[in-house]
Design a protein around this motif. Structure first.
Motif, mmCIF file in Angstrom:
data_model
loop_
_atom_site.group_PDB
_atom_site.id
_atom_site.type_symbol
_atom_site.label_atom_id
_atom_site.label_comp_id
_atom_site.label_asym_id
_atom_site.label_seq_id
_atom_site.Cartn_x
_atom_site.Cartn_y
_atom_site.Cartn_z
ATOM 1 N N LYS A 6 0.917 -1.300 0.059
ATOM 2 C CA LYS A 6 0.024 -0.073 0.123
ATOM 3 C C LYS A 6 0.773 0.995 -0.078
ATOM 4 C CE LYS A 6 -0.735 -0.238 4.975
ATOM 5 N NZ LYS A 6 -1.824 -0.411 6.058
ATOM 6 N N HIS A 7 2.131 1.059 0.549
ATOM 7 C CA HIS A 7 3.010 2.377 0.693
ATOM 8 C C HIS A 7 3.341 2.843 -0.679
ATOM 9 C CE1 HIS A 7 2.163 2.820 5.117
ATOM 10 N NE2 HIS A 7 2.589 1.790 5.218
ATOM 11 N N VAL A 8 3.877 1.721 -1.372
ATOM 12 C CA VAL A 8 4.820 2.050 -2.469
ATOM 13 C C VAL A 8 3.809 2.334 -3.410
ATOM 14 C CG1 VAL A 8 4.853 -0.440 -3.316
ATOM 15 C CG2 VAL A 8 6.524 1.040 -4.119
ATOM 16 N N ARG A 9 2.573 1.720 -3.493
ATOM 17 C CA ARG A 9 1.447 2.118 -4.572
ATOM 18 C C ARG A 9 1.110 3.326 -4.193
ATOM 19 N NH1 ARG A 9 -0.250 -2.804 -6.883
ATOM 20 N NH2 ARG A 9 0.547 -4.560 -5.969
ATOM 21 N N ALA A 10 1.143 3.934 -3.108
ATOM 22 C CA ALA A 10 0.857 5.328 -2.802
ATOM 23 C C ALA A 10 1.826 6.278 -3.508
ATOM 24 C CB ALA A 10 0.536 5.663 -1.353
ATOM 25 N N ASP A 11 3.040 5.855 -3.309
ATOM 26 C CA ASP A 11 4.192 6.499 -4.002
ATOM 27 C C ASP A 11 4.083 6.680 -5.545
ATOM 28 O OD1 ASP A 11 4.963 7.245 -1.576
ATOM 29 O OD2 ASP A 11 6.614 5.502 -1.637
ATOM 30 N N ILE A 12 3.733 5.461 -6.082
ATOM 31 C CA ILE A 12 3.436 5.233 -7.312
ATOM 32 C C ILE A 12 2.408 6.405 -7.836
ATOM 33 C CG2 ILE A 12 2.710 4.076 -9.487
ATOM 34 C CD1 ILE A 12 4.306 1.673 -8.056
ATOM 35 N N ASN A 13 1.224 6.491 -7.040
ATOM 36 C CA ASN A 13 -0.012 7.172 -7.568
ATOM 37 C C ASN A 13 0.553 8.774 -7.297
ATOM 38 O OD1 ASN A 13 -1.747 5.200 -8.099
ATOM 39 N ND2 ASN A 13 -2.477 4.872 -5.830
ATOM 40 N N VAL A 31 -1.106 0.472 -14.889
ATOM 41 C CA VAL A 31 -1.469 -0.815 -15.423
ATOM 42 C C VAL A 31 -0.260 -1.911 -14.780
ATOM 43 C CG1 VAL A 31 -1.996 -2.784 -17.105
ATOM 44 C CG2 VAL A 31 -2.817 -0.244 -17.119
ATOM 45 N N GLU A 32 -0.543 -2.702 -13.787
ATOM 46 C CA GLU A 32 0.402 -3.304 -13.159
ATOM 47 C C GLU A 32 0.845 -4.854 -14.013
ATOM 48 O OE1 GLU A 32 1.474 -5.390 -8.708
ATOM 49 O OE2 GLU A 32 -0.422 -4.378 -9.160
ATOM 50 N N LEU A 33 2.166 -4.908 -14.168
ATOM 51 C CA LEU A 33 2.739 -6.189 -14.807
ATOM 52 C C LEU A 33 3.089 -7.395 -13.757
ATOM 53 C CD1 LEU A 33 4.700 -4.372 -17.473
ATOM 54 C CD2 LEU A 33 2.607 -5.317 -17.857
ATOM 55 N N VAL A 46 7.041 -3.591 -7.471
ATOM 56 C CA VAL A 46 5.893 -3.258 -8.473
ATOM 57 C C VAL A 46 6.354 -2.841 -9.441
ATOM 58 C CG1 VAL A 46 3.784 -2.080 -8.499
ATOM 59 C CG2 VAL A 46 4.530 -2.817 -6.279
ATOM 60 N N THR A 47 5.736 -3.635 -10.466
ATOM 61 C CA THR A 47 6.233 -2.779 -12.006
ATOM 62 C C THR A 47 4.923 -2.904 -12.751
ATOM 63 O OG1 THR A 47 6.385 -5.076 -12.854
ATOM 64 C CG2 THR A 47 8.310 -4.037 -11.918
ATOM 65 N N GLY A 48 5.005 -1.857 -13.806
ATOM 66 C CA GLY A 48 3.848 -1.626 -14.818
ATOM 67 C C GLY A 48 4.189 -0.400 -15.424
ATOM 68 N N PHE A 49 2.991 0.044 -15.978
ATOM 69 C CA PHE A 49 3.129 1.098 -17.054
ATOM 70 C C PHE A 49 2.228 2.310 -16.597
ATOM 71 C CE2 PHE A 49 1.203 -1.934 -19.565
ATOM 72 C CZ PHE A 49 -0.024 -1.221 -20.014
ATOM 73 N N PRO A 70 3.700 8.361 -21.714
ATOM 74 C CA PRO A 70 3.717 7.228 -21.201
ATOM 75 C C PRO A 70 5.311 6.874 -20.594
ATOM 76 C CG PRO A 70 4.245 6.881 -23.618
ATOM 77 C CD PRO A 70 3.747 8.473 -23.263
ATOM 78 N N PHE A 71 5.205 5.925 -19.373
ATOM 79 C CA PHE A 71 6.168 5.670 -18.700
ATOM 80 C C PHE A 71 6.107 4.242 -18.027
ATOM 81 C CE2 PHE A 71 6.542 10.210 -18.389
ATOM 82 C CZ PHE A 71 7.987 10.435 -18.356
ATOM 83 N N TYR A 72 7.350 3.470 -18.164
ATOM 84 C CA TYR A 72 7.375 2.334 -17.190
ATOM 85 C C TYR A 72 7.657 2.510 -15.809
ATOM 86 C CZ TYR A 72 5.880 -0.901 -21.041
ATOM 87 O OH TYR A 72 5.423 -1.715 -22.071
ATOM 88 N N ILE A 73 7.252 2.057 -15.024
ATOM 89 C CA ILE A 73 7.410 2.161 -13.507
ATOM 90 C C ILE A 73 7.975 0.958 -12.741
ATOM 91 C CG2 ILE A 73 6.400 3.049 -11.265
ATOM 92 C CD1 ILE A 73 6.170 4.997 -13.340
ATOM 93 N N VAL A 74 9.092 1.010 -12.098
ATOM 94 C CA VAL A 74 9.685 0.039 -11.409
ATOM 95 C C VAL A 74 9.701 0.463 -9.919
ATOM 96 C CG1 VAL A 74 11.576 -1.342 -10.931
ATOM 97 C CG2 VAL A 74 11.099 -1.088 -12.896
#
Length: 458
Positions: free
Chosen positions: A19-26, A35-37, A58-61, A68-72
């Motif tokens: 949840k914390h890292v997903r908040a940082d991605i957001n 979109v998670e991979l 967590v990876t995705g785009f 557009p960006f890919y996220i790691v």
């Protein structure tokens, strides 16, 4: 339990762990664009007896301001963000997709090192990841955010990525644990003193120091637009800068860039050499400004900064502009016994590889090697300009010439004084030999640059 209920349970488990890292991605991306991979990647850590949900990464785009960006994003909540072979393979898979589509990558690092118990297996994973990131260098932009603490071999990504962001009072990057470093040094230093942006000031790793992920987002969008959009419409095509007639220094030279289109890269490292990504007349450029009251002397550190920046400009085919106020190599024993000569040689090789426009503007001094490398037509500059009050000469002064020739046949002091007087260092002499294309009034430099860039656009 039916499949849908089981899926919902697994999703909740996954999201709770991250949840914390997903908040940082957001905080970085456009709302609801992620979109998670490889979301349901789980492996067992035999040492701890725990599952590594999502392999601890967590990876995705996603899109950021519609780009557009890919996220790691490493998940520090899973086994302390410990790196595993599976973790590395998941990231590598994401990088392969980024390579295939030519899409920039953003890394958020948070790891205390490798997962204990993996042995050589994790080293193989790290080798594959580091190699893949290195293969992407120069073909797609890579942005790295030290999103907390990042220790061990994963820190090598900071030496590969184009831009590294350190969050003030939060980011710590180190090849070894700070505890190990302080123990070996025998000095009591905090984590930030060892691996924070200020602690790494001599490493040229902290491209930007920011206060939040929102600031990272803003800067990434600005950089990405400059890199990916070579020309935009501009109403700054015929602008004069009268302040330059009164005083031309590094701060004043920044006014040459279009308003709100100048980003300084690596400001904390060798600040006497300023590197900018920006626009001039709507055209994206990479520009170097030598910022010193009496001219900048060269050393291994500031030349290395120049070399890295010129290499970036070459990879992304950006016009390269050098604002020269430069002397030769610093005349002291430490500099002479450093990598400075090798770094200058490598810089010349990189400069030769730049296929886009190369323009030199002598706004202060171009003395000796400072002229040879940064202003000489024979170095491959498409256009070389000089301000009317610039100084171009073999030596900076009569005294410099006297010292240089002190061991030679005694030269007439009066003749030296005449030869190296200020009036004979006038750029007109260089222009008379065909080495300077034009001598200009400083206030008109932007007009000359816009015209030159327009002519040299490919």
């Amino acid at each position: 339990m039916d499949k849908i209920t089981l899926l919902q349970k697994r999703k909740k488990q996954l999201f709770d762990a991250g949840k914390h890292v997903r908040a940082d991605i957001n905080a970085l991306i456009d709302a609801d664009s992620f979109v998670e991979l490889s979301a349901f990647s789980f492996s067992k850590n035999e040492f701890y007896g725990e599952n590594a949900e999502g392999e601890g990464v967590v990876t995705g785009f996603a899109t950021i301001c519609d780009y557009p960006f890919y996220i790691v994003a490493q998940n520090g909540a899973v086994l302390n963000g410990g790196v595993s072979n599976a973790n590395c393979k998941k990231i590598e898979k994401c990088l392969n997709q980024a390579e295939k589509t030519g899409t920039p990558v953003i890394y958020l690092l948070s790891s205390l090192g490798v997962q204990v118990g993996e042995g050589v297996s994790v080293l193989e994973g790290l080798a594959g990841l580091i190699l893949k990131a290195s293969q992407l260098k120069g073909s797609i932009p890579q942005y790295l955010v030290v999103n907390g603490e990042a220790y061990g071999q994963i820190a090598l990504l900071a030496g590969i990525c184009d831009f590294n962001f350190f969050i003030d009072k939060k980011s710590v990057l180190a090849a070894n644990s700070p505890l190990v470093i302080t123990a070996k040094d025998g000095a009591n230093a905090s984590k930030l003193e060892i691996g924070g942006a200020a602690g790494l000031k001599g490493a040229n790793l902290a491209t930007f120091t920011v206060k939040s992920l929102e600031e990272v987002k803003k800067t990434v969008v600005e950089l990405n637009e400059i890199i990916c959009t070579p020309v935009i419409d501009s109403d700054e095509l015929n602008v004069s800068l009268p302040a330059l007639d009164k005083k031309a220094d590094g701060k004043a030279i920044k006014s040459v860039f279009d308003k709100d289109y100048a980003i300084e890269i690596g400001a904390a490292y060798s600040p006497e050499v300023k590197c900018y990504l920006g626009r001039i007349g709507g055209i994206a450029v990479a520009a170097v400004v030598f910022d010193g009251d009496n001219g900048v002397e060269l050393n291994a550190h500031n030349v290395r900064k120049l070399k890295d920046f010129a290499e970036f400009a070459s990879c992304y085919e950006l016009p390269y502009i050098t604002f020269v106020n430069t002397l030769g190599i610093t005349a002291d024993k430490a500099t002479n016994n450093s990598l400075v000569i090798r770094e200058i040689g490598e810089y010349v090789s990189v400069l030769d590889c730049i296929d886009a426009a190369k323009i030199s503007v002598v706004y202060g001094k171009a003395i000796g090697l400072g002229y040879t490398v940064f202003a000489a037509k024979s170095m491959g500059y498409d256009y070389s300009y000089a301000f009317a009050n610039a100084k171009i000469a073999l030596f900076d002064s009569v005294q410099g010439a006297e010292i240089e020739f002190s061991g030679e046949k005694k030269l007439d002091g009066a003749k030296l004084a005449a030869k190296y007087a200020d009036e004979n260092s006038d750029p007109v002499n260089a222009a008379g030999g065909g080495y300077i294309d034009n001598i200009i009034q400083p206030s008109f430099i932007k007009q000359y640059l816009v015209a030159s860039l327009q002519m040299l656009l490919k």
